[in-house]
Enzyme design. Structure first.
Site, PDB file in Angstrom:
ATOM      1  N   CYS A 319       7.356 -11.978  -9.519  1.00  0.00           N
ATOM      2  CA  CYS A 319       6.503 -12.133  -8.554  1.00  0.00           C
ATOM      3  C   CYS A 319       5.815 -11.214  -7.836  1.00  0.00           C
ATOM      4  O   CYS A 319       6.161 -10.197  -7.482  1.00  0.00           O
ATOM      5  CB  CYS A 319       7.291 -13.004  -7.154  1.00  0.00           C
ATOM      6  N   ARG A 418       1.749 -23.728  -9.471  1.00  0.00           N
ATOM      7  CA  ARG A 418       2.032 -24.388  -8.331  1.00  0.00           C
ATOM      8  C   ARG A 418       1.548 -23.605  -7.025  1.00  0.00           C
ATOM      9  O   ARG A 418       1.923 -24.033  -5.960  1.00  0.00           O
ATOM     10  CB  ARG A 418       3.577 -24.601  -8.134  1.00  0.00           C
TER      11      ARG A 418
HETATM   12  P1  RVP Z   1      14.455 -13.785  -9.719  1.00  0.00           P
HETATM   13  O1  RVP Z   1      15.704 -14.371  -9.877  1.00  0.00           O
HETATM   14  O2  RVP Z   1      14.167 -12.470  -8.950  1.00  0.00           O
HETATM   15  O3  RVP Z   1      13.639 -13.602 -11.096  1.00  0.00           O
HETATM   16  O4  RVP Z   1      13.293 -14.822  -8.891  1.00  0.00           O
HETATM   17  C1  RVP Z   1      13.232 -16.099  -9.448  1.00  0.00           C
HETATM   18  C2  RVP Z   1      12.139 -16.762  -8.238  1.00  0.00           C
HETATM   19  O5  RVP Z   1      11.145 -16.352  -8.118  1.00  0.00           O
HETATM   20  C3  RVP Z   1      12.007 -18.392  -8.719  1.00  0.00           C
HETATM   21  O6  RVP Z   1      13.041 -19.066  -8.304  1.00  0.00           O
HETATM   22  C4  RVP Z   1      10.782 -18.634  -7.761  1.00  0.00           C
HETATM   23  O7  RVP Z   1      10.929 -18.855  -6.389  1.00  0.00           O
HETATM   24  C5  RVP Z   1       9.887 -17.081  -7.819  1.00  0.00           C
HETATM   25  N1  RVP Z   1       8.847 -17.454  -8.948  1.00  0.00           N
HETATM   26  C6  RVP Z   1       8.772 -18.005  -9.969  1.00  0.00           C
HETATM   27  N2  RVP Z   1       7.667 -17.888 -10.568  1.00  0.00           N
HETATM   28  C7  RVP Z   1       6.928 -16.686  -9.623  1.00  0.00           C
HETATM   29  C8  RVP Z   1       5.490 -16.306 -10.023  1.00  0.00           C
HETATM   30  O8  RVP Z   1       4.946 -16.326 -10.967  1.00  0.00           O
HETATM   31  N3  RVP Z   1       5.208 -15.581  -8.896  1.00  0.00           N
HETATM   32  N4  RVP Z   1       7.772 -16.692  -8.624  1.00  0.00           N
END
Ligand code: RVP
Length: 505
Positions: A319, A418
Site C-alpha cells: 500500500c 475501491r
Molecule cells: P498486508 O497484510 O500488509 O499485505 O496488508 C493487506 C491489506 O492491505 C489489505 O487487507 C488491505 O487493507 C490493504 N490493501 C490492499 N490493497 C491495497 C492497495 O493497493 N493499496 N492495500
C-alpha cells in the site's frame, strides 16, 4: 486550527511485550485462540466466532475459494475478493459452501485421445499422478478410465501412445455413487487397497475424486470453521456501489459474513450500505465495515450498525496510500485507540463490536502484539499470498521461488479498484498500491501452525490462556531505536550469512 494528535503514530515494531507471571497451567496446549467475529450483547455468545484470530485479505492475489477452504480448515476465515463480477464472486462462495471435505474436484483430467506426452506434461504442471480419463477431458465428463503411474513405463513406451490404450478402463475401476459419505468412501478405499476412489453420478459422470491421503488429513483438523450444516464458513468483500445486486447474490450463494472493502471507512457511503443491508435483511446478514484508524471512525461505524470494524490505513505491505495521499496512521497507534473506543462503547451500550487489525503484519510477533493491543483478530494479505493455496502465480525470481502479490489499488486490480470513495470506476488518476513478489513459503497449514505456536507461547509468558485474558494482562513497552538493535542477533558473525570459512586449526 487543525487537530494535532499528541502521540506519535507508531507501528508494531515500536513495541515489545513485557512478560508477566506464568503458572504451570500456562502451557501452549491449554491456550484457546477462539475469538468473536461479529458483535454480541453482554452475557450472550456471538453468532460467529473464529477458532483462530486470523482472516485473509479481501484481495485478488489472496482470497479465492481455494484459500477459503484451506483457512476454514485451520479455524480462520477468508473474505473472497469483491474486485470481480458479482457472478464470479458468488460462484466462488458457492464452491466453498458446496465443498465436501475430502471430496476433490479433479483438476488433472485427460481425454482418451491424448498421448503419454500429454500425461507427462500434465503431471509436471499439476504435480498430481492420478488422472481421471473422461469423455470431454474435464473433471465432470463421463468417466472412461483412470491413469496412474502404474499404468505406464516411460522407459518402455513411446510418447505417442494413446491414453485409451494404456489407461485402467472404467470396467476395471471401483467407483462409488454421489451420496457416499467420506467415512464410507474411506472404507471402500481401505477394503480394496486403493489410492483413490472416483465418485460418479447416476449417468456415470465424474463428480469428485476421494484420495486416501485426504481422509487422513481431514481427521486432524479440530479447529475447522463449520456452519450448522457442516459446510465450511466463508466471508466475502462488497463495495459501496453495487451492494443492491451483489449482496443478494452472495447471500443466495450462502455467504456467512460480508465485509465492506474500502481504504476509507469513515464515510456516508458505508453508512448507506449498512442501512441498505439492515433494511433488507435485519441482523440476519452479518457485515463488517472499515477501514478506520481512530475513535471517531469507530463510533461512526458502530452507530451505523457494523458487525465488526476493521482498522488500518496505509499500513499494508503493498500500500502506498500514505505516500500518495498523505493519510493514514501507524497500525499500532490506530489499533490501540480503536480498542479503547470499542471498550468504551461496550461499557456504554453493553454491545461488544469486535475489531480487526488489517495490514502491516510482517512478523508473527506482530500478530501477538496486535492481539495484546486489543485486536480481536487480524487480517493478512502478504502473509497468505506466500502459500500454495493462494490464487496467485508462483514464479522464479533471481533463482528463488516467489509468488506474485499486488494491491487492490494497483493498476493491475484498478478496473475493480475501491479507492474512489464510492464514485465511478473510471477516472482514477493515481495508484495506491504496487505489484510485487513475495517469497514462496509452502503450505498454509504448516505456516499457520508455526505462527500460532509462537502466539500461544508468548501468551503463556504473559500468564494468559485466552485472548481476552491476554488483552487484560498484557504489558507493552515502547522500544527505543537502540533496543531494536539489541533485539536481533548482534555483535556476532552469523554462520549462515558468512558461509566461506577457512579452518586454520
Ligand atoms: P498486508 O497484510 O500488509 O499485505 O496488508 C493487506 C491489506 O492491505 C489489505 O487487507 C488491505 O487493507 C490493504 N490493501 C490492499 N490493497 C491495497 C492497495 O493497493 N493499496 N492495500
Amino acid at each position: 486550527m487543525a487537530y494535532i494528535f499528541e502521540e506519535p503514530s507508531r507501528t508494531f515494531n515500536a513495541y515489545l511485550l513485557v512478560p508477566g507471571y506464568s503458572s504451570s497451567e500456562n502451557r501452549p496446549e491449554n491456550v484457546s485462540l477462539k475469538t468473536p467475529l461479529v458483535k454480541f450483547k453482554k452475557g450472550e455468545e456471538p453468532a460467529i466466532s473464529l477458532n483462530i484470530p486470523m482472516v485473509s485479505a479481501i484481495m485478488q492475489a489472496v482470497s479465492d475459494d481455494g484459500m477459503s477452504v484451506a483457512l476454514a480448515t485451520e479455524g480462520g476465515m477468508s473474505f473472497i475478493y469483491g474486485s470481480q463480477t458479482i457472478e464470479d464472486e458468488a460462484a466462488m462462495v458457492a464452491r466453498v459452501k458446496d465443498y465436501k471435505a475430502g471430496f476433490v474436484t479433479s483438476d488433472s483430467n485427460l481425454s482418451p485421445d491424448m498421448t503419454l506426452a500429454d500425461v507427462v506434461a500434465l503431471k509436471e504442471q499439476t504435480g498430481h499422478s492420478t488422472m481421471p480419463v473422461t469423455s470431454d477431458g474435464t473433471g465432470h465428463g463421463k468417466l472412461l478410465g483412470v491413469v496412474t503411474e502404474r499404468d505406464y513405463r516411460l522407459s518402455r513406451m513411446s510418447m505417442d501412445e494413446i491414453v485409451r490404450d494404456f489407461m485402467t478402463p472404467r470396467e476395471k475401476l471401483i467407483v462409488a455413487p454421489a451420496d457416499t459419505t467420506l467415512k464410507k468412501a474411506n472404507d471402500i478405499i481401505w477394503d480394496n487397497k486403493l489410492n483413490s476412489l472416483p465418485i460418479v453420478d447416476e449417468n456415470d459422470n465424474l463428480v469428485y475424486m476421494v484420495f486416501r491421503k485426504d481422509y487422513d488429513s481431514h481427521k486432524s483438523n479440530p479447529n475447522e470453521m463449520l456452519d450448522a450444516h457442516k459446510r465450511y464458513m466463508v466471508g466475502a468483500g462488497i463495495n459501496t456501489r453495487d451492494y443492491a445486486e451483489r449482496v443478494p447474490a452472495l447471500v443466495e450463494a450462502g455467504v456467512d459474513c460480508l465485509c465492506i472493502d474500502s481504504s476509507e471507512g469513515f464515510s456516508e457511503w458505508q453508512a448507506l450500505t449498512l442501512k441498505w443491508i439492515r433494511d433488507h435483511y435485519g441482523d440476519s446478514v452479518k457485515v463488517g465495515a472499515g477501514n478506520v484508524v481512530d475513535r471517531d471512525g469507530f463510533r461512526f461505524l458502530a452507530e451505523a450498525g457494523a458487525d465488526f470494524i476493521k482498522i488500518g490505513i496505509g499500513g499494508g505491505s503493498i500500500c502506498i496510500t500514505r505516500e500518495q495521499k498523505g493519510i493514514g496512521r501507524g497500525q499500532a497507534t490506530a489499533t490501540i485507540e480503536v480498542a479503547k473506543a470499542r471498550d468504551e462503547y461496550f461499557e456504554e451500550t453493553g454491545i461488544y463490536i469486535p475489531i480487526c487489525s488489517d495490514g502491516g503484519i510482517v512478523y508473527d510477533t506482530h500478530i501477538t502484539l496486535a492481539l495484546a493491543m486489543g485486536a480481536d483478530f487480524v487480517m493478512l494479505g502478504r502473509y497468505f499470498a506466500r502459500f500454495d493455496e493462494a490464487p496467485n502465480n508462483r514464479v522464479m525470481v533471481n533463482g528463488s521461488y516467489m509468488k506474485e502479490y499486488w494491491g487492490e489499488g494497483s493498476a493491475r486490480a484498478r478496473n475493480w479498484q475501491r479507492y474512489d470513495l464510492g464514485g465511478q470506476k473510471k477516472g482514477m488518476t493515481f495508484e495506491e498500491g504496487v505489484d510485487s513478489y513475495v517469497p514462496y513459503a509452502g503450505s498454509l497449514k504448516d505456516n499457520v501452525n508455526v505462527t500460532l505456536s509462537k502466539v500461544k507461547s508468548t501468551m503463556c509468558n504473559c500468564g494468559a490462556l485466552t485472548i481476552p485474558e491476554f488483552q487484560d494482562k498484557a504489558k507493552l513497552t515502547v522500544v527505543s531505536a537502540t533496543s531494536i538493535v539489541e533485539g536481533g542477533a548482534h555483535d556476532v558473525l552469523q554462520k549462515d550469512k558468512n558461509p566461506y570459512v577457512t579452518n586454520v586449526g
